[in-house]
Design a protein around this motif. Structure first.
Motif, PDB file in Angstrom:
ATOM      1  N   LEU A 298       0.591  -1.273  -0.201  1.00  0.00           N
ATOM      2  CA  LEU A 298      -0.101  -0.339  -0.210  1.00  0.00           C
ATOM      3  C   LEU A 298       1.195   1.170  -0.334  1.00  0.00           C
ATOM      4  O   LEU A 298       2.368   1.405   1.035  1.00  0.00           O
ATOM      5  CB  LEU A 298      -0.977  -0.172   1.303  1.00  0.00           C
TER       6      LEU A 298
ATOM      7  N   GLU B 229       1.589   5.266  -1.317  1.00  0.00           N
ATOM      8  CA  GLU B 229       0.714   6.622  -2.110  1.00  0.00           C
ATOM      9  C   GLU B 229      -0.213   6.266  -3.454  1.00  0.00           C
ATOM     10  O   GLU B 229       0.307   6.205  -4.241  1.00  0.00           O
ATOM     11  CB  GLU B 229       1.407   8.554  -2.223  1.00  0.00           C
TER      12      GLU B 229
ATOM     13  N   VAL C 253      -6.464   0.165   2.852  1.00  0.00           N
ATOM     14  CA  VAL C 253      -6.134   1.353   2.976  1.00  0.00           C
ATOM     15  C   VAL C 253      -7.022   1.369   4.609  1.00  0.00           C
ATOM     16  O   VAL C 253      -5.995   2.345   5.876  1.00  0.00           O
ATOM     17  CB  VAL C 253      -5.911   2.681   2.548  1.00  0.00           C
TER      18      VAL C 253
ATOM     19  N   GLN D  61      -5.204   3.165   8.451  1.00  0.00           N
ATOM     20  CA  GLN D  61      -5.603   3.862   8.416  1.00  0.00           C
ATOM     21  C   GLN D  61      -6.224   4.449   9.915  1.00  0.00           C
ATOM     22  O   GLN D  61      -5.771   5.023  10.536  1.00  0.00           O
ATOM     23  CB  GLN D  61      -6.357   4.766   7.500  1.00  0.00           C
TER      24      GLN D  61
ATOM     25  N   PHE E 155      -4.991   6.783   0.191  1.00  0.00           N
ATOM     26  CA  PHE E 155      -3.890   6.719   1.104  1.00  0.00           C
ATOM     27  C   PHE E 155      -3.257   8.289   0.338  1.00  0.00           C
ATOM     28  O   PHE E 155      -2.427   8.097  -0.908  1.00  0.00           O
ATOM     29  CB  PHE E 155      -3.015   5.600   0.407  1.00  0.00           C
TER      30      PHE E 155
ATOM     31  N   THR F 205      -1.317   9.729   4.679  1.00  0.00           N
ATOM     32  CA  THR F 205      -1.050   8.829   5.591  1.00  0.00           C
ATOM     33  C   THR F 205       0.058   8.346   5.898  1.00  0.00           C
ATOM     34  O   THR F 205       0.550   7.250   6.678  1.00  0.00           O
ATOM     35  CB  THR F 205      -2.189   7.757   4.923  1.00  0.00           C
ATOM     36  N   ARG F 206       0.843   8.510   4.570  1.00  0.00           N
ATOM     37  CA  ARG F 206       1.911   8.889   4.413  1.00  0.00           C
ATOM     38  C   ARG F 206       3.428   8.668   5.581  1.00  0.00           C
ATOM     39  O   ARG F 206       4.073   8.515   5.666  1.00  0.00           O
ATOM     40  CB  ARG F 206       2.756   9.022   2.798  1.00  0.00           C
TER      41      ARG F 206
END
Length: 584
Positions: A513, A515, A522, A526, A547, A551-552
């Motif tokens: 998973l 960006e 995902v 999260q 994503f 999130t990254r």
């Protein structure tokens, strides 16, 4: 008729390690045909339902003119779980009834049958004398033949649901405090004076511990510790409702027992109802009269078992390591025990989010600690006073053991297979495939009481054979202790049902998973990262299944904490570590 009692449902899975929120509970009064529908909250509890019960006086007389309790039925449905129908839930006037049920995740594939719980009458209404062969000699110098070298409170006790010689009867392995709560709710009436309740509960604890200590059944080749047959042992009704006051008392004294002075072993505290059956021991109905005349629990016990007995306690509770500090903890207390308490509450809240987070874990009992304790007490049916006495301490220790016991199941390092494994495994087999089968069985044992827990060592020995037989019996397979194609398929389907339902064991999806990724996986990561941000310095993100840059950044922050290359991509190792950290 106006309600004079309450009924609540508490739904969980994984030995109380995880609540089951959003369950639909349909409660029916068979006497009137009316129904009510309840929904469990994020702690797995339903709101109290007002119910009616017969007059209190009926439960205080040995020969009532009518049954002293009402009966209700219920059906419980939750997405991903096997539905349960319960008949005969008992309700007494003025005592909150609690139907605490462990729901089993539905195996992957077609929907199967429902589980059914039938609650029969109370043992006080029976007239079955105990079989003389089941009664050990009571040497008043208390030197019984025994195997154990010390008295301990078992974390779990295995109950045979039938006569000892009924090989087809099911074995269930349940937490020891829950076993005692069930027995007390099945053997006596919760409306009795508290001193009578305490005396009876102490007798029931001692009876069970004597069976464990002497290995009465296991030394005879049986695979259980005690039966639920009243001709031999104590009345246990698997899945029945319990009562709030009995639950509270057991949480306080489940590590206490009766022994003769100078003895080591718990007393085989024989008892009977004292009306239709008499015995050389405690009269259950007689304890009511003595309590009403002012007798203390100890004096009630001495009245029946002799003046040379004493009530003692042990902190030797297998698999529950923390022991009560000896005095209650409350706001303003300063003690190393407060640090233990706060750490355990913070860990429990990850599974039970209604418990507030304690931001500063130290030796000081603050308002934050009080708020967390009160929330815990409300969830687990304790008096919500914010004070940690022995009952609250013991319950926190037990739930902490349950939730961390689930965390240990994340030990599988290799990616899980996408299809059921193949190959024949039997006693004597060794290797990685045996480890995988043991891992499946160990996870399943946390969610299905009929399957005993085992170690993961890659050696298919007698314990693994016994667990396979447990599994095969529970799921209607040929019981031969051999893992062939049919058993492999069933193991895989049941395991994946647990993984998909509870989110405890979440296999890596197979592709990284990063960006730009979207979808359910995902969203799951999260959600896990958002939970971890309450404890670790990870940016707080929203779970939306997309994503993006936020999130990254959260993934990179986690990878730095975990010592993983901070590339912002959730590959197999980062996935596994996020799932593990969320549970630890």
């Amino acid at each position: 008729m106006r309600p004079n009692s309450t009924l609540i449902f508490q739904l969980y899975t994984g030995r109380e390690g995880l609540p089951v929120p959003g369950a639909r509970v349909i409660v029916t009064n068979p006497a009137t045909g009316t129904s009510r529908t309840l929904t469990s909250d994020n702690s797995g509890k339903t709101p109290p339902l007002g119910v009616t019960a017969p007059d209190l006086s009926l439960s205080l007389a040995p020969d009532p003119s009518a049954l002293p309790y009402s009966r209700y039925n219920a059906r419980i449905e939750a997405a991903g779980y096997i539905p349960v129908t319960v008949t005969g839930i008992q309700v007494f006037a003025g005592v909150e009834a609690i139907e605490a049920l462990e729901l089993a995740p539905r195996p992957r594939g077609p929907e199967g049958d429902e589980d059914v719980v039938v609650i029969e009458g109370n043992a006080l209404e029976q007239s079955v004398p105990r079989d003389p062969d089941s009664i050990p000699p009571d040497d008043r110098r208390a030197i019984q033949p025994r195997i154990q070298r010390e008295v301990f409170i078992p974390e779990y006790i295995t109950v045979h649901l039938g006569r000892p010689d009924n090989a087809s009867a099911q074995n269930v392995t349940v937490p020891f405090p829950d076993y005692i709560k069930n027995v007390a709710s099945s053997e006596i009436y919760p409306t009795w004076p508290e001193n009578a309740l305490r005396a009876n509960i102490l007798a029931q604890i001692s009876f069970a511990l004597n069976r464990v200590f002497t290995e009465w059944y296991r030394s005879r080749g049986y695979t259980f510790d005690i039966t639920n047959n009243t001709a031999f042992d104590q009345y246990y009704v698997h899945g029945r409702n319990i009562f709030e006051n009995i639950s509270r008392l057991v949480d306080e004294i489940f590590n206490e027992y009766i022994r003769r002075k100078g003895a080591l072993n718990p007393l085989f505290a024989q008892y009977c109802n004292g009306t239709t059956v008499t015995c050389n021991g405690l009269s259950q109905w007689g304890t009511v009269t003595l309590a009403e005349n002012g007798y203390s629990p100890l004096n009630i016990l001495k009245y029946y078992y002799g003046n040379d007995i004493e009530v003692v306690s042990t902190n030797n509770i297998q698999a529950i390591t923390s022991s009560y500090p000896g005095t209650p903890l409350r706001q303003g207390s300063v003690s190393p025990s407060v640090r233990i308490l706060e750490r355990e509450l913070n860990r429990i809240r990850r599974n039970y989010p209604a418990i507030p987070f304690i931001s500063s874990v130290d030796d000081r009992f603050t308002q934050e600690t009080t708020d967390a304790v009160i929330a815990f007490q409300k969830i687990f049916n304790l008096s919500p006073d914010g004070v940690v006495g022995s009952d609250t301490w013991n319950r926190i220790s037990y739930i902490y053991t349950a939730v961390t016991g689930l965390a240990e199941l994340d030990g599988e390092q290799e990616p899980l297979p996408s299809d059921p494994p193949s190959g024949i495994l039997r006693q004597g087999s060794r290797g990685e495939l045996v480890k995988l089968a043991q891992y499946f069985l160990r996870v399943i044992s946390k969610y299905y009481e009929a399957v005993r827990p085992i170690s993961i060592d890659g050696i298919f020995g007698p314990n693994t054979t016994a667990a396979v037989r447990d599994f095969q019996s529970r799921f209607g397979l040929t019981v031969d202790g051999v893992i062939g194609p049919v058993t492999w398929n069933a193991l895989y389907d049941v395991f994946m049902g647990i993984a998909n339902t509870s989110g405890l064991v979440v296999p890596y999806p197979g592709t990284p998973l990063k960006e730009g990724s979207r979808g359910e996986n995902v969203w799951l990561m999260q959600d896990y990262l958002r939970t971890l941000s309450e404890v670790y310095p990870i940016p707080v993100i929203r779970a939306d299944g997309i994503f993006g840059p936020a999130t990254r950044e959260a993934v990179i922050a986690f990878q730095k904490i975990a010592g993983i290359t901070p590339d912002g991509i959730i590959g197999p190792e980062t996935w596994r570590r996020i799932v593990a950290a969320r549970l630890l």
